[in-house]
Scaffold this motif. Structure first.
Motif: not given
Length: 211
Positions: A67-77
């Motif tokens: 999801t859009a949210e999961e993508n941002l969380h992944y790239f942040g990690s």
């Protein structure tokens, strides 16, 4: 490249626009010469450079099955950000790029314009000082182009230096503080839009704007 401003690199296909961006982010090493950020050779300081630069390629780089949210969380990690910081930054970015209502939508289910905005958000997750975008309005219709240009202006208001490539002079003229004209790997001319127009046009110009 002026700090805190929007710089455009324009040129025809094959002139070297993508190559020069790949050099800036350290993806490709130059045969000679140096690339410096604040007097530092980027290839001697790649760890810090990777946290200072954000990059959006021509092809979207997010994961369509997240999801859009999961993508941002992944790239942040990937940038080693803490979970609380990632969550706060994700909420901030989804609001900035207008994807709050689509935060749970899979990347592959977003419209073309929304995908482009998600890609820019992923490049901004770690609060880079410099955002580099390779033809961010490519293949978009006029309305979506305007939306992306307005988004880039909003990002720049936060004192983020923005570098974009384009082959559309009128687009960079509207958006950029400085423009460099690239031809066969060489910068032919560089300056403000007004300076470049004065250099190449001595006659009056007539602009027709239609609805």
């Amino acid at each position: 490249i002026p700090y805190g401003e929007i710089t455009g690199i324009i040129g025809a296909s094959g002139s070297g626009k993508t190559t020069i961006l790949n050099l800036m982010i350290g993806f490709v090493k130059p045969n000679n010469g140096t690339i410096r950020f604040q007097s530092r050779d980027i290839f001697k300081d790649m760890h810090n450079v990777s946290t200072i630069f954000g990059f959006g390629a021509q092809e979207c780089s997010f994961y369509t099955s997240l999801t859009a949210e999961e993508n941002l969380h992944y790239f942040g990690s990937l940038y080693g950000m803490k979970k609380k910081e990632i969550k706060e930054r994700t909420d901030e970015l989804l609001k900035l790029v207008g994807l709050e209502e689509a935060r749970k939508t899979l990347g592959g289910g977003l419209s073309t314009g929304m995908q482009r905005r998600l890609d820019i958000a992923c490049a901004l997750i770690h609060k880079p000082k410099v955002l580099i975008l390779d033809e961010p309005t490519e293949d978009l219709d006029p309305t979506l182009r305007r939306d992306i240009l307005n988004l880039i202006r909003k990002i720049n208001l936060n004192e983020t230096t923005v570098i974009i490539t384009s082959h559309l002079l009128h687009e960079t003229e509207q958006l950029c503080d400085e423009i460099a004209i690239l031809h066969e790997g060489h910068i032919l001319k560089c300056g403000t839009p007004e300076h470049l127009k004065d250099s190449y046009s001595k006659s009056e110009e007539i602009h027709l704007v239609t609805k």
